[in-house]
Design a protein around this motif. Structure first.
Motif, PDB file in Angstrom:
ATOM      1  N   GLN B 158       0.854  -1.182   0.000  1.00  0.00           N
ATOM      2  CA  GLN B 158       0.000   0.000   0.000  1.00  0.00           C
ATOM      3  C   GLN B 158       0.890   1.231   0.000  1.00  0.00           C
ATOM      4  N   VAL B 159       0.487   2.235  -0.729  1.00  0.00           N
ATOM      5  CA  VAL B 159       1.237   3.488  -0.740  1.00  0.00           C
ATOM      6  C   VAL B 159       0.252   4.635  -0.999  1.00  0.00           C
ATOM      7  N   ASP B 160       0.225   5.607  -0.096  1.00  0.00           N
ATOM      8  CA  ASP B 160      -0.651   6.778  -0.246  1.00  0.00           C
ATOM      9  C   ASP B 160      -2.105   6.384  -0.508  1.00  0.00           C
ATOM     10  N   GLY B 161      -2.591   5.364   0.178  1.00  0.00           N
ATOM     11  CA  GLY B 161      -3.981   4.946   0.007  1.00  0.00           C
ATOM     12  C   GLY B 161      -4.224   4.063  -1.210  1.00  0.00           C
ATOM     13  N   ILE B 162      -3.213   3.903  -2.028  1.00  0.00           N
ATOM     14  CA  ILE B 162      -3.292   3.031  -3.203  1.00  0.00           C
ATOM     15  C   ILE B 162      -2.929   1.613  -2.782  1.00  0.00           C
ATOM     16  N   ARG B 163      -3.573   0.636  -3.380  1.00  0.00           N
ATOM     17  CA  ARG B 163      -3.273  -0.763  -3.050  1.00  0.00           C
ATOM     18  C   ARG B 163      -2.697  -1.483  -4.261  1.00  0.00           C
ATOM     19  N   LEU B 164      -1.779  -2.376  -4.002  1.00  0.00           N
ATOM     20  CA  LEU B 164      -1.245  -3.245  -5.053  1.00  0.00           C
ATOM     21  C   LEU B 164      -1.328  -4.686  -4.580  1.00  0.00           C
ATOM     22  N   PHE B 165      -1.663  -5.590  -5.498  1.00  0.00           N
ATOM     23  CA  PHE B 165      -1.609  -7.025  -5.231  1.00  0.00           C
ATOM     24  C   PHE B 165      -0.919  -7.681  -6.416  1.00  0.00           C
ATOM     25  N   GLY B 166      -0.046  -8.622  -6.141  1.00  0.00           N
ATOM     26  CA  GLY B 166       0.608  -9.355  -7.215  1.00  0.00           C
ATOM     27  C   GLY B 166       0.646 -10.835  -6.928  1.00  0.00           C
ATOM     28  N   MET B 167       0.605 -11.638  -8.001  1.00  0.00           N
ATOM     29  CA  MET B 167       0.799 -13.074  -7.844  1.00  0.00           C
ATOM     30  C   MET B 167       1.744 -13.527  -8.952  1.00  0.00           C
ATOM     31  N   ALA B 168       2.499 -14.579  -8.666  1.00  0.00           N
ATOM     32  CA  ALA B 168       3.469 -15.078  -9.634  1.00  0.00           C
ATOM     33  C   ALA B 168       3.560 -16.584  -9.505  1.00  0.00           C
ATOM     34  N   LYS B 169       4.055 -17.219 -10.549  1.00  0.00           N
ATOM     35  CA  LYS B 169       4.341 -18.646 -10.484  1.00  0.00           C
ATOM     36  C   LYS B 169       5.689 -18.877 -11.138  1.00  0.00           C
ATOM     37  N   GLY B 170       6.312 -19.984 -10.785  1.00  0.00           N
ATOM     38  CA  GLY B 170       7.581 -20.299 -11.413  1.00  0.00           C
ATOM     39  C   GLY B 170       8.495 -20.980 -10.433  1.00  0.00           C
ATOM     40  N   PRO B 176      14.743 -15.320 -16.108  1.00  0.00           N
ATOM     41  CA  PRO B 176      13.931 -14.369 -16.864  1.00  0.00           C
ATOM     42  C   PRO B 176      14.790 -13.382 -17.635  1.00  0.00           C
ATOM     43  N   ASN B 177      14.358 -13.119 -18.809  1.00  0.00           N
ATOM     44  CA  ASN B 177      14.991 -12.083 -19.611  1.00  0.00           C
ATOM     45  C   ASN B 177      13.854 -11.159 -20.024  1.00  0.00           C
ATOM     46  N   MET B 178      13.441 -10.330 -19.151  1.00  0.00           N
ATOM     47  CA  MET B 178      12.355  -9.341 -19.206  1.00  0.00           C
ATOM     48  C   MET B 178      11.377  -9.568 -18.086  1.00  0.00           C
ATOM     49  N   ALA B 179      11.077 -10.805 -17.722  1.00  0.00           N
ATOM     50  CA  ALA B 179      10.062 -11.049 -16.706  1.00  0.00           C
ATOM     51  C   ALA B 179      10.145 -12.502 -16.297  1.00  0.00           C
ATOM     52  N   THR B 180       9.448 -12.854 -15.248  1.00  0.00           N
ATOM     53  CA  THR B 180       9.435 -14.263 -14.873  1.00  0.00           C
ATOM     54  C   THR B 180       8.430 -15.024 -15.698  1.00  0.00           C
ATOM     55  N   MET B 181       8.263 -16.297 -15.421  1.00  0.00           N
ATOM     56  CA  MET B 181       7.354 -17.076 -16.231  1.00  0.00           C
ATOM     57  C   MET B 181       5.988 -16.403 -16.314  1.00  0.00           C
ATOM     58  N   LEU B 182       5.297 -16.283 -15.189  1.00  0.00           N
ATOM     59  CA  LEU B 182       4.007 -15.590 -15.196  1.00  0.00           C
ATOM     60  C   LEU B 182       3.874 -14.788 -13.908  1.00  0.00           C
ATOM     61  N   ALA B 183       3.534 -13.538 -14.044  1.00  0.00           N
ATOM     62  CA  ALA B 183       3.208 -12.734 -12.873  1.00  0.00           C
ATOM     63  C   ALA B 183       2.196 -11.683 -13.285  1.00  0.00           C
ATOM     64  N   ALA B 184       1.224 -11.450 -12.404  1.00  0.00           N
ATOM     65  CA  ALA B 184       0.219 -10.427 -12.663  1.00  0.00           C
ATOM     66  C   ALA B 184       0.129  -9.541 -11.432  1.00  0.00           C
ATOM     67  N   VAL B 185       0.145  -8.238 -11.642  1.00  0.00           N
ATOM     68  CA  VAL B 185       0.007  -7.273 -10.556  1.00  0.00           C
ATOM     69  C   VAL B 185      -1.218  -6.425 -10.866  1.00  0.00           C
ATOM     70  N   VAL B 186      -2.072  -6.238  -9.884  1.00  0.00           N
ATOM     71  CA  VAL B 186      -3.213  -5.345 -10.081  1.00  0.00           C
ATOM     72  C   VAL B 186      -3.148  -4.242  -9.038  1.00  0.00           C
ATOM     73  N   THR B 187      -3.596  -3.061  -9.439  1.00  0.00           N
ATOM     74  CA  THR B 187      -3.577  -1.914  -8.517  1.00  0.00           C
ATOM     75  C   THR B 187      -4.746  -1.005  -8.833  1.00  0.00           C
ATOM     76  N   ASP B 188      -5.211  -0.307  -7.806  1.00  0.00           N
ATOM     77  CA  ASP B 188      -6.288   0.646  -8.013  1.00  0.00           C
ATOM     78  C   ASP B 188      -5.750   2.061  -8.221  1.00  0.00           C
ATOM     79  N   ALA B 189      -4.432   2.153  -8.468  1.00  0.00           N
ATOM     80  CA  ALA B 189      -3.841   3.462  -8.763  1.00  0.00           C
ATOM     81  C   ALA B 189      -4.317   3.973 -10.114  1.00  0.00           C
ATOM     82  N   GLU B 190      -4.344   5.299 -10.239  1.00  0.00           N
ATOM     83  CA  GLU B 190      -4.614   5.923 -11.526  1.00  0.00           C
ATOM     84  C   GLU B 190      -3.260   6.354 -12.080  1.00  0.00           C
ATOM     85  N   ILE B 191      -2.826   5.738 -13.151  1.00  0.00           N
ATOM     86  CA  ILE B 191      -1.513   6.054 -13.721  1.00  0.00           C
ATOM     87  C   ILE B 191      -1.569   5.780 -15.221  1.00  0.00           C
ATOM     88  N   ALA B 192      -1.034   6.706 -16.006  1.00  0.00           N
ATOM     89  CA  ALA B 192      -1.138   6.625 -17.467  1.00  0.00           C
ATOM     90  C   ALA B 192      -0.342   5.435 -18.003  1.00  0.00           C
TER      91      ALA B 192
END
Lengths: 390, 390
Positions: B158-170, B176-192
């Motif tokens: 959590q940061v400044d009232g914003i929440r982040l959740f992430g999950m990954a497998k592997g 990884p060469n850019m990212a791990t096998m699979l990971a998803a992060v969701v957040t309620d932040a407003e960011i372009a």
């Protein structure tokens, strides 16, 4: 009847107490007359002390060498200034023991990285070896340079009356970048140092630089050839062919005796944009722990092969790649132009469960090709390397 | 009390019969409102079908996504044109099941490379998952994306009232060469989208791109972040710090659950001529089978660490290198300015036998530095990968 040893060379191997298990650990090779010499060394940025010593020696006198002193059980690598002094002392000990002039003996070491050489044992071992030098001592010498090897690696060739003998060691930390851990070739051919050097580099590319056991490039890789001229001049091309053939033989023996290896695997990549690219792709497959464990388990998990090609850095067009596997039970195409084919899982498994497997990847881009030899990754590799020093 | 889930996101995970063992294998993540999205994908030259599908989708609409559909048990990689059609069908199935507009769902797959997706099971699984979507479904979703993982990997920030959740497998084929096998992060932040993309790349370098289990770069690596804006705008730097921290947390969880891993190892290289060079050296150590088996065996064979640095390609001056090892029992310097030091073998062994080991290599050349996390190479890794498909 054994093959004839090159004229004018004598060999010995003795147990000097460097290895804890009491096995032979000091080898000596001596020529009765001065040799032209060439060598290729590891490209590891932490070259062992004997590698540094030999590089200087060969630069100074590529035409006046008399032999090589080799120990196993201690690599004399990462040993700083003290290690360099030890390498020079080992060379001097060998020269004194065998009655040879100063600066005429190459030194090689293999074994644990870090510890200093036990110099008293080395000197005593070299004295004992010098007393036993004989033309038929080649087998004892080849046994004395073994570490985790389960058998000695030797090979003989003859061409136009010229004889070649080579011996090598290596079963782990094998991913040569210039040469394998240790190999010495002696010949009675008469050939100039520059020509010998050129032919040795040519032979290395198609032999020791085409194998991989675990992707680890040693600090001590050295391939030495000594030519004493006792049998007179030789046609350079025919000599080079015999030298390459002998080196490839030794290289394949190293793979077959890879630490914990249960299978011999040939990875051929063709249709690459260059031979270098083909080699890059073949080495990625050969070094992949996932590919190697699948071979060990006899599980035809072929997708891992293309995955390794894909991350190798070689230029690839996924829509053009073909994949074949081949073994005792037959040959099977798994992928054509990037499309997976229907195939017999039974046959694929039978091929993967065999002891000798060939993988062919056709990239369909140009004419670049390379062949790399490797082995599987087994429980025994983990056993051997989890407790190497104990 | 568990951490709060980002506002407006629902999750589900179900067993659709793709895995032979009947474990959960289909996950669905849905946002109640459109998300800005960014993703990094594998650099493997044989990218899996879902990677190809997602790349197109994100290029087309980085600001209108609604969720992600993920399956385990089959990677949909090396599957040709048919596999691409399957990926598109899977996305359409998810959109239909969850009542979302076309082209609003990202797809990810993980598992065996080669076989086609079982599309009837996928469609039925997605329908079942859509019926179970709930804010507290995150744990079920994280479990449904596991393959050889022994536990789910999730993290909250959590940061400044914003929440982040992430999950990954592997747990294997992790380099990884850019990212791990699979990971998803969701957040309620407003960011372009552009800012999100930049911050994601920054986070990736210091997290998923800094781990290695076996040096194998997957065909399927995907790291996705969905930002639905439900909690309003966020300071970009503070958001980036939280995102990086969350990704590093997930990355370390992957290493701790590495296939067969018994130890967590941190390789820090400093004093390199550049950060890239430091990373090159650290990764060579992290990927060396000889180093990894020595850690597994608790054998303080430290020379292998310098040997790996030596062949990494990083600029090295052997006379300047320092080496330390550190663990539960203490810290020990083994090499100073290239010279091996006298040290307590007992302490070195105790450090190597611990479960959490830190290796520091100081190259003494400049200010380049990198830290890489890895695990040991055990018998269990060979077990798992020798029979992965059976």
């Amino acid at each position: 009847m054994t093959d004839p040893v090159p004229r004018g060379f004598r060999f010995a191997g003795v147990a000097a107490g460097i290895k804890k298990n009491g096995a032979a650990d000091v080898a000596l090779v001596v020529s009765d007359r001065p040799c032209n010499a060439a060598a290729v060394f590891t490209r590891n940025a932490f070259p062992a002390a004997p590698v540094q010593y030999d590089r200087d020696l060969l630069a100074e006198r590529p035409a006046g060498l008399r032999g090589a002193a080799i120990n196993s059980g201690c690599a004399n690598a990462c040993t700083g200034e003290g290690g360099l002094a030890d390498a020079a002392a080992m060379a001097a000990d060998a020269e004194a023991a065998a009655g040879l002039p100063p600066r005429s003996v190459v030194v090689m070491s293999t074994g644990v990285i870090g510890p200093r050489l036990p110099m008293a044992k080395i000197a005593a071992g070299l004295a004992a070896a010098a007393a036993q030098l004989a033309p038929d001592g080649w087998d004892a010498a080849a046994r004395a340079i073994m570490t985790t090897d389960t058998r000695p690696k030797t090979a003989f060739r003859q061409v136009d009356g010229i004889r070649l003998f080579g011996m090598a060691k290596g079963a782990g930390m094998i991913h040569p970048n210039m040469a394998t851990m240790l190999a010495a070739v002696v010949t009675d051919a008469e050939i100039a140092p520059a020509a010998l050097d050129a032919r040795l580099r040519q032979a290395t590319a198609a032999s020791f630089n085409s194998i991989s056991i675990d992707g680890d490039t040693s600090t001590n890789d050295t391939l030495l050839v000594l030519a004493n001229g006792a049998a007179g001049p030789v046609d350079a091309d025919r000599f080079a062919a015999a030298l390459t053939d002998l080196c490839a033989d030794l290289a394949r023996q190293i793979v077959r005796d890879g630490e914990g290896a249960t299978k011999f695997i040939t990875i051929a990549v063709q249709g690459a944009t260059s031979d270098d690219d083909a080699r890059r792709a073949a080495k990625a497959v050969a070094n992949s722990p996932l590919v190697k464990t699948a071979f060990y388990g006899g599980d035809a998990n072929w997708g891992r092969i293309l995955a390794a090609v894909g991350y190798s850095g070689a230029a690839v067009d996924p829509g053009r790649a073909d994949l074949w596997i081949e073994g005792q039970p037959g040959r099977l195409q798994l992928v054509a132009a990037g499309q997976p084919l229907a195939y017999s899982e039974e046959l694929a498994t039978a091929i993967f469960q065999g002891a000798d497997i060939r993988v062919t990847v056709e990239l369909g881009l140009a004419a670049g090709r390379a062949t790399v030899w490797t082995c599987d990754l087994s429980h025994a590799y983990v056993d051997i390397n989890g407790s190497y020093r104990t």
